[in-house]
Design an enzyme around this catalytic site. Structure first.
Site, PDB file in Angstrom:
ATOM      1  N   SER A 114       0.841  -1.189   0.000  1.00  0.00           N
ATOM      2  CA  SER A 114       0.000   0.000   0.000  1.00  0.00           C
ATOM      3  C   SER A 114       0.883   1.249   0.000  1.00  0.00           C
ATOM      4  O   SER A 114       1.717   1.410  -0.889  1.00  0.00           O
ATOM      5  CB  SER A 114      -0.967  -0.032   1.197  1.00  0.00           C
ATOM      6  OG  SER A 114      -1.949   0.973   1.075  1.00  0.00           O
ATOM      7  N   GLU A 220      -1.603  -2.493  -8.169  1.00  0.00           N
ATOM      8  CA  GLU A 220      -2.852  -2.807  -7.476  1.00  0.00           C
ATOM      9  C   GLU A 220      -3.377  -1.538  -6.846  1.00  0.00           C
ATOM     10  O   GLU A 220      -2.648  -0.571  -6.656  1.00  0.00           O
ATOM     11  CB  GLU A 220      -2.627  -3.896  -6.421  1.00  0.00           C
ATOM     12  CG  GLU A 220      -1.662  -3.533  -5.295  1.00  0.00           C
ATOM     13  CD  GLU A 220      -2.276  -2.706  -4.175  1.00  0.00           C
ATOM     14  OE1 GLU A 220      -3.498  -2.844  -3.915  1.00  0.00           O
ATOM     15  OE2 GLU A 220      -1.552  -1.908  -3.558  1.00  0.00           O
ATOM     16  N   HIS A 290      -4.836  -5.339  -1.881  1.00  0.00           N
ATOM     17  CA  HIS A 290      -5.391  -5.141  -0.541  1.00  0.00           C
ATOM     18  C   HIS A 290      -6.323  -6.309  -0.214  1.00  0.00           C
ATOM     19  O   HIS A 290      -7.530  -6.151  -0.021  1.00  0.00           O
ATOM     20  CB  HIS A 290      -6.137  -3.806  -0.472  1.00  0.00           C
ATOM     21  CG  HIS A 290      -5.241  -2.612  -0.360  1.00  0.00           C
ATOM     22  ND1 HIS A 290      -4.395  -2.228  -1.387  1.00  0.00           N
ATOM     23  CD2 HIS A 290      -5.047  -1.718   0.648  1.00  0.00           C
ATOM     24  CE1 HIS A 290      -3.726  -1.135  -1.009  1.00  0.00           C
ATOM     25  NE2 HIS A 290      -4.102  -0.818   0.227  1.00  0.00           N
TER      26      HIS A 290
END
Length: 320
Positions: A114, A220, A290
């Site tokens: 992230s 992502e 995630h």
């Protein structure tokens, strides 16, 4: 500025000390406790950063406080690995203040995803250190995620084949974003680079940007509407055309659907606009992002993407 020669941290061993830091978003004491329990359950010893409880808005303290913990863990000879408790936002603030020569002189395993993408890309580019895009310390571990994390960090192999998670294939029956999909078939070999799309896009054109040339670019994101995904992909394309990569691997984009009642392209239609015109292998829905069942990617090492076999093969160890 050329990349420094790659350097790998030493492998992790049972009983090693893992430094827990919060380089981005604020955490609660419950979150810290969960991360400590997670580290201990893996047979490792947690060491807490001095400023884990610091708060500055939505950040885990001032950037200077977060840098103190970052530097202390890299310099501490007792610490074998550094694990971010959570992502969130704020890691970008640290990049101009990192002593990259110090990081290279004290190579450690660094794990997270992230917002940690910012640290991975900057350290990869300026210190040459292989880092690991993998679960956060606060994550609820799955067998799949834990197995691949420990295999990569503790049991390095000359070649290591990572299949997609069967759990995600099962989820795809009711949640289409988990379905693996080949957009352009083929086999690609290249260095692994990428991470969270928002961070990769934010760093485009800066001294900390990913270099996608001859790479397997993996991306992502979470909770972004398709039009925002398109905008970020366009930003990357205009900085470095995707055709310069060896292959592109998109993970599970959880929560990335149009707003209810809105006239919009679907996520697949959005990403296909960018991937279908390419002459390089491209896939979507692979087991990272995630999500609970995610594999760990050593950033900076060579890997092979095989769309037919639906595997990613690490062609070298990420640790020494």
């Amino acid at each position: 500025m050329p990349f420094p020669p790659p350097i790998k941290p030493r492998r992790l061993a049972p009983g090693d000390t893992v430094g827990l830091i919060t380089p981005a978003g604020v955490v609660t004491q419950d979150t810290i406790d969960r991360a400590v329990a997670h580290v201990e359950a893996l047979g490792l010893r947690p060491k807490l950063g001095a400023h884990l409880n610091a708060v500055h808005g939505n950040y885990a303290g001032l950037w200077a406080q977060r840098m103190i913990d970052f530097n202390a863990m890299f310099r501490d000879p007792e610490v074998a690995a550094i694990w971010a408790i959570r992502g969130g936002s704020g890691a970008l603030q640290l990049l101009p203040h990192i002593d990259y020569q110090m990081v290279r002189a004290h190579p450690k395993i660094l794990v997270g995803y992230s917002d940690l993408t910012a640290l991975h890309l900057a350290i990869n580019r300026h210190a040459g250190l292989v880092t690991f895009h993998g679960p956060l310390a606060m994550s609820t571990p799955s067998d799949y995620a834990t197995r691949h994390l420990l295999n990569v960090l503790m049991d390095p192999q000359p070649e290591y084949v990572i299949p997609m998670a069967a759990e995600n294939a099962q989820r795809s029956l009711t949640a289409p974003q988990y379905a693996t999909r080949t957009v352009v078939p083929g086999v690609a070999t290249g260095r692994l680079t990428g991470g969270n799309l928002a961070l990769v896009a934010a760093l485009a054109g800066t001294p900390y940007a990913a270099d996608i040339r001859d790479s397997i670019l993996f991306l992502e994101d979470v909770n972004e509407e398709p039009y925002r995904i398109d905008r970020m992909l366009m930003q990357l394309q205009m900085n470095q055309p995707f055709g310069q990569a060896a292959g592109i691997m998109l993970g599970v984009f959880e929560g990335c659907t149009p707003a209810p009642g809105e006239s919009a392209l679907t996520l697949d239609e959005t990403t296909d606009q960018h991937l279908r015109p390419l002459s390089i292998p491209a896939v979507t829905g692979w087991s990272f992002g995630h999500i609970r069942d995610q594999f760990t990617l050593p950033m900076g090492i060579r890997a092979r993407l095989d769309t037919a076999a639906q595997t990613l093969t690490l062609l070298e160890a990420g640790v020494s």
